[in-house]
Structure formats: C-alpha cells, structure tokens
Design an enzyme around this catalytic site. Sequence first.
Site, PDB file in Angstrom:
ATOM      1  N   GLU A 110      22.201  27.260  83.235  1.00  0.00           N
ATOM      2  CA  GLU A 110      21.983  27.889  81.932  1.00  0.00           C
ATOM      3  C   GLU A 110      22.663  29.250  81.798  1.00  0.00           C
ATOM      4  O   GLU A 110      23.027  29.667  80.693  1.00  0.00           O
ATOM      5  CB  GLU A 110      20.487  28.020  81.643  1.00  0.00           C
ATOM      6  CG  GLU A 110      19.789  26.704  81.339  1.00  0.00           C
ATOM      7  CD  GLU A 110      19.288  25.981  82.580  1.00  0.00           C
ATOM      8  OE1 GLU A 110      19.654  26.391  83.714  1.00  0.00           O
ATOM      9  OE2 GLU A 110      18.537  25.005  82.436  1.00  0.00           O
ATOM     10  N   PHE A 133       3.231  23.200  82.683  1.00  0.00           N
ATOM     11  CA  PHE A 133       4.455  22.880  83.412  1.00  0.00           C
ATOM     12  C   PHE A 133       5.675  23.418  82.652  1.00  0.00           C
ATOM     13  O   PHE A 133       5.794  23.227  81.447  1.00  0.00           O
ATOM     14  CB  PHE A 133       4.569  21.361  83.589  1.00  0.00           C
ATOM     15  CG  PHE A 133       5.842  20.966  84.284  1.00  0.00           C
ATOM     16  CD1 PHE A 133       6.087  21.377  85.590  1.00  0.00           C
ATOM     17  CD2 PHE A 133       6.805  20.217  83.633  1.00  0.00           C
ATOM     18  CE1 PHE A 133       7.274  21.040  86.230  1.00  0.00           C
ATOM     19  CE2 PHE A 133       7.990  19.870  84.269  1.00  0.00           C
ATOM     20  CZ  PHE A 133       8.226  20.292  85.579  1.00  0.00           C
ATOM     21  N   GLN A 134       6.528  24.070  83.373  1.00  0.00           N
ATOM     22  CA  GLN A 134       7.749  24.684  82.810  1.00  0.00           C
ATOM     23  C   GLN A 134       7.429  25.651  81.671  1.00  0.00           C
ATOM     24  O   GLN A 134       8.201  25.786  80.724  1.00  0.00           O
ATOM     25  CB  GLN A 134       8.769  23.624  82.383  1.00  0.00           C
ATOM     26  CG  GLN A 134       9.354  22.902  83.595  1.00  0.00           C
ATOM     27  CD  GLN A 134      10.634  22.148  83.306  1.00  0.00           C
ATOM     28  OE1 GLN A 134      10.862  21.671  82.208  1.00  0.00           O
ATOM     29  NE2 GLN A 134      11.498  22.054  84.315  1.00  0.00           N
ATOM     30  N   LYS A 189       7.346  22.705  71.535  1.00  0.00           N
ATOM     31  CA  LYS A 189       7.689  21.295  71.356  1.00  0.00           C
ATOM     32  C   LYS A 189       7.001  20.674  70.141  1.00  0.00           C
ATOM     33  O   LYS A 189       7.584  19.848  69.445  1.00  0.00           O
ATOM     34  CB  LYS A 189       7.330  20.515  72.622  1.00  0.00           C
ATOM     35  CG  LYS A 189       8.030  19.168  72.670  1.00  0.00           C
ATOM     36  CD  LYS A 189       7.908  18.502  74.015  1.00  0.00           C
ATOM     37  CE  LYS A 189       8.672  17.175  74.022  1.00  0.00           C
ATOM     38  NZ  LYS A 189       8.533  16.463  75.301  1.00  0.00           N
ATOM     39  N   MET A 227      35.459  45.248  95.533  1.00  0.00           N
ATOM     40  CA  MET A 227      35.002  46.550  95.067  1.00  0.00           C
ATOM     41  C   MET A 227      33.888  47.090  95.965  1.00  0.00           C
ATOM     42  O   MET A 227      33.820  48.285  96.232  1.00  0.00           O
ATOM     43  CB  MET A 227      34.525  46.453  93.611  1.00  0.00           C
ATOM     44  CG  MET A 227      34.421  47.789  92.909  1.00  0.00           C
ATOM     45  SD  MET A 227      35.979  48.714  92.886  1.00  0.00           S
ATOM     46  CE  MET A 227      36.643  48.252  91.290  1.00  0.00           C
TER      47      MET A 227
END
Lengths: 171, 587
Positions: free
Chosen positions: B53, B115-116, B165, B484
């Site tokens: 993501e 969940f999630q 949802k 760097m």
Amino acid sequence: MSMPSETIETHTLSVLVDNESGVLARVVGLFSGRGYNIESLTVAEVDTRSRLSRITLVTSGTPMIIEQIKAQLGRLVPVHTVRDLTVEGPMVSRELALIKVAGTGERRVESLRIADIFRARVVDSTNDSFVFEIVGKTGKVEAFIKLMEPLGLVDISRTGVAAIARGSEGL
Amino acid sequence: MSAETMPGAKMVLKALSEQGVDVIFGYPGGAVLPIYDELFQQNQIRHVLVRHEQAAVHAAEGYARSTGKVGCVLVTSGPGSTNAVTGLTDALMDSIPVVCLTGQVATHLIGNDAFQEADTTGITRPCTKHNYLVKRLDDLSRVIHEAFYVARSGRPGPVVVDLPKDILLGKGTYVPMNRVGKHRTYQPQMKGDLKAIETAVAHMAAARRPLFYVGGGVINSGPAACQLLTQFVRTTGFPLTSTLMGLGAYPGSDPQSLGMVGMHGTYEANLAMHDCDVMICIGARFDDRVTGRLDAFSPGSTKIHVDIDPSSINKNVAVDVPIIGDVAHVLEDMMKVWKATQARPEKAAMESWWKQIATWRKRDCLAYKTTDKIIKPQFAIQRLYEATRDRETYITTEVGQHQMWAAQFYTFEHPNRWMTSGGLGTMGYGYPAAMGVQMAHPEALVVDIAGEASFMMNMQEIATCVQYKLPVKAFILNNEYMGMVRQWQELLHGGRYSESHSTALPDFVKLADSFGAHGIMVDDPAKLDEAIAEMIAIDKPVLMDVRVDPAENCFPMIPSGRAHNEMLLGPEDAGDDAISDDGRMLV
C-alpha cells in the site's frame, strides 16, 4: 532586518469550529505535534443550528510562534475563524472553579470569611467541609486557591478560561 | 425526483469518475470488497494492483506530480491503511494532492478491536491535510467531492476518506458534484494583497543584488505559473535559484538560473542567497535544508515571500513583505505593477552583481574527478541526461546521494518532469512514483534514478510494472552502500560505517529476469552509453545495475549547523572540524 523578539507572551485565542467528530483532536494534536503550549482550553457548542463550537485557548510563545499557531489553526479545514483576543482590543475573560476545603473551628470560619471577600459562593456544605464556587479572571481564582491552601484545601476543579471581546462586535 | 438509489460502493466510483479519476492505485481486502466488486463491473476507471500500500500512495503521488491532477488510492482497513501512512506523510510534506480511500469495519464494530480494524482517522490525522470518517450514507458522495476539493485547493495535500463496510453496502442517493455547494470554511486566498505586491515591486526595483528563490509551490500553481515566472524573471534580468522541489519551474539551462540552493546546492546559488539584498521567495518554505544555520541565513536581505499557505510565512525566517496568494495570481499582478511603474533596477549595480556571480560560477563547484577505470555516479547521470534530454523524459528518484546528484546533474527545462521525495526523504519513493508517472504518460520515458538500498525498499513493485507493461527504467547507481549515511559517518563519526554497507545484495539482472523484466549490468565507463541506449530501447521494465565508485561523496555540501558561505566544496575541505558539535545535533 531586525531579529524577531524572543519574549514569551501569553495570548487568548478564540476559535470558531464546526462541531464535528474529531475537531478537538485536530486542535489538540496540532499543539502537541508542533510543540506548542496549551495553558487553558475550553470548548462547547455555541450555535446549535449551524453546529458551531467555540474553543477558547490560552497559549504562550514568542510573537513568531503565536503568529504560527494562529496560521496553523486557520488552515485546519473545520475552522471558521481564529481571533486573537489579546491583540484585538479589550476583552472579558472568566473562569469558574469549584474548590473543596475541609476543616473545623477557626480555619473553617476563616475560609468562609475569605470566600465572602472574593464573592465565592458556598454550593455544598457538610459539618467539616465546604465547596466554594468562584468566578473571575484566572488571577483572582488563583489568588483564592492560594489563600485556601493553609485552610484545608482538598480538591480543585477549574473550567479553564472563557473569553469574549468587549463591545458590540461578534466573532 | 430523478435521483437514483444505489449502493455506497457504486456512489464512490460515480463520484471518482465525476472528479476525473481515470486510474486508482490500490490493493483489495475485506473491508473494501464492495468497491472492488463495483470496479469489476465497470470500464471507466482503471485499477492498478500494487504490491504494497505504501507504493500505491507513491504511485498516486507520481501520477499527481506529473499531471497536476489529484492522485487516487484505494486500500483496505487496518494494515491497508497503516501501510499507506508513509506515503500520506510524504504527500503532506511535499504538498501533493492525493485522495486515499480506506476501508473500515462496519460502523457498529468501530471501537471493538474488530479484525483488521485500526483507528485510521486517528492515525492519519497528523499526516493528512484533512480526513473523514463517513458514518452516514447521506454524507458519502458529498464527502468524496469535498475530499477532492480539499486535496487540490490552496496548498495541495493528501486527504483520507475512511469508508465503513456497511456504508459501502447500504443503498442511498448519489449527490452529483455540481449539487455540492461552496465549502463552508475552506476558501484559500488566491489573489495577493495589491499593496504588498506594490511594496515588493518597489523593493525589487531598488535592488542591487536581487535573487529569486523559487520552490515547489510554483509547480503546484500550474504550468501557467511557471510560464509567468519565466517571463517575469527574464523581464527583471535577476538571477534565480530553485529548491529541490522547484526544479523545472524555470528552465534549468537558462543563464539566469544558478541551479539548486541548499545543503547540496551550487556554490553560486548559496553565496547569492547569502549576499543578496532583496530575496524574492516564491512558493518555497525556508526549509532547513535550504537555510542552513538560521541566524546566519542571508543576513542582509529584504525578504519577500509569496505563498498560498499563511502558516509557511514567518515560520522559520521572519520576512519583510509577506504576500499570501496563489503564485500565478500574484505573479500576474507583480508583472503588471512592474510594467506600470516602469521599474528599472540600476544597471551598474546589476552588472556588478552578475560579475560577482560569474566569479562564483567559475569555481565550478560540481566538478569531480573522472576516471576510465570506474563509473563515477555523477558521470552516469550526465550520460543519462545526454541520452534522454531530447525526448519526453520524466525522472523520479529515491533518497540519498543519487538523489542529490540527479538534482545537480540532470537539467530540467519543464515543470512536472521531476518527482522526488523532498520533505520526508522517503527511501523507496522513486520506483512506485515512476509507475504512477508511466501510467499517466504511457508513451514517455520514465526513469527512476535510484540507489541500490532505496530501490530494495519497494522493489516488489517490479511485479506491478511487469503486470501492467509499464516500461519503467530503474537506473540504479549501485555503490553497495547507503551512500548518504556512509558520507555522514565519514564526515561526522570517524569513518565508522555502522550498518551502512549493502551486504547480501541480489544480482539485479537475475532479479529482473525472475520477474520477467529486463536486467542490465554495467561497470565499465566505456560501456555506459551503450547500456543506457539498451535500457531506453527495450520496451519493458528495466533494472539497470550501474556499478559506481563506492567512495564517492556528494559535494558541494553545507554541513549541518553551518551558513551558506561555509560550504565544503570537495573532499579536501572535509577535515575533522568540518562539522561543529552543534551541527552534530542536527539531522
């Protein structure tokens, strides 16, 4: 270009916001995330029809920081207006405190006598305690609390500052 | 009433189409299945399945920066949204318009540790310009339209819309874009204050050592702003320097351009910043990489600052003439006032200022030692530039030495051709960003100038490039170090290279092969041009492993805690005392 002033100033800000979920978290998160001070913060809905809340904030910092705080508040999406009451002319500011003092005898009488001088009201009383309600500027509230300390101060609850500009103009 | 009832998920897509979205970068999951189901049943919006993501947000950033449109992301709840956080923060720091739709558990489950489930609006509040949690179906279409408005207006930035949802599954009435009224509070000021503009022009006309200092705000204001800037700068005859984000706003090869300013900017740009008497800052924010030591920053100059974001003004540096407004609007007015007042800076003063600049330029601060034994990273970018300058080329970068060399050695003539992570400094930005650019410009050449360490942070996206036939070129300057970090350890920590060596690197050619991409390895300076030509010619994603000198450092450099006139020009300047104790405290 002269160097900006480093003196720390205290300012009272009035912020009109949409009363929506998370708006206070945005304001508070802005202060913690950027390391600004909050000395006092009060918030309540002031316009139920258009669902607007007014946040009164007392903050401190250098003039550059205060300017930055106002600009940062101003760019939060749910913020309508940001006003600096400290610089925009005279204002009235008040806070309310509930102060519990426990004791008997001479100390009890003395607390009542001082409360009278400060125009604090007794809102609860038992045989060995009072709850005083005091309204005034922060300095007055603090002076009262200081005097109560040796007289059996038990508990303090303060609302924080609510402020409004003097005169006929609205926010 | 002709209003249609439809599921929330369908409203989402309808709103996106109305907002002009043609590509979404995303990754499915339980909470957003209703949107994926709707995506499946339509042909208007293309979906690009990323492999992480974070990459979805960077891809949307690349898309947005190369087109000027709002980039769009779709991720699921919980890990989907937490993975997006780095990308969102990156977009916030660099003012990139992105709308990120995140799935959320059903409203009745919010707060139950479902969940999630993650507190997405809570987590993303400090890393977005604004965010929404849609709790009522009636708000859904309005919120999405508003999200696009907020993302692209004023100083652009990322906006998250969290979609439970049950809202996606429930049926409601769609509100079209033109039915959503003017925003209640968010109305950025576009026109600058004319009095302030007149004051600014008066300072400019009286200037003896003026300098334009321009940033990403010019590019965000649009191509018209860049054109106006170019006209105005040419009319005045003043020199110009650019921040990392502003490269391309003004043609880089123009004689009035002094190159990039700041920590790894050019000697002439930094000394001009230090010595100028009137600084015209346009769409830049006096970032610490630009200013160096604040109390020694351009001590003698009158500072004019044009910015659409009032909070950028007087944040780090107190300015004399603040002008709040959109760059294009302000420049238009500035030009008018300049012409109307027949402003003519004193000729002799300008000549001597340009003479001074010419002596600084003669120092040739970007010079490096070439050799025919090993590829110098600067040389690799120069050759890439020569091979690609005459075609439509978009450059993205990762973060580190290669990024600074790209900024120094690749010349940008046009805006929106250069995408780099400036504010946040996100390693792993460049490759997914290049994907987003390539989606928007299928025919163009898109090159991610990368380091091997940064590239490995999002190299899973090779699969995405192969799947969608995106011929993105990863031009990896492989020095086997986090360069760097190694450079700072050399300068600040006695050469103790703690954990900065890229041990156990993959064979990039085989890696490319295994994904179905094309791999090239080159370690001979004589074969570099041929390898670059091959990279360009192949119509496939290419990983080009350019083995470069591992010991090369990026110069010039203003060490942390130093002023612009205390630059290190090369290794010979970088002694033990190059960085003060105070400087060591700074990043």
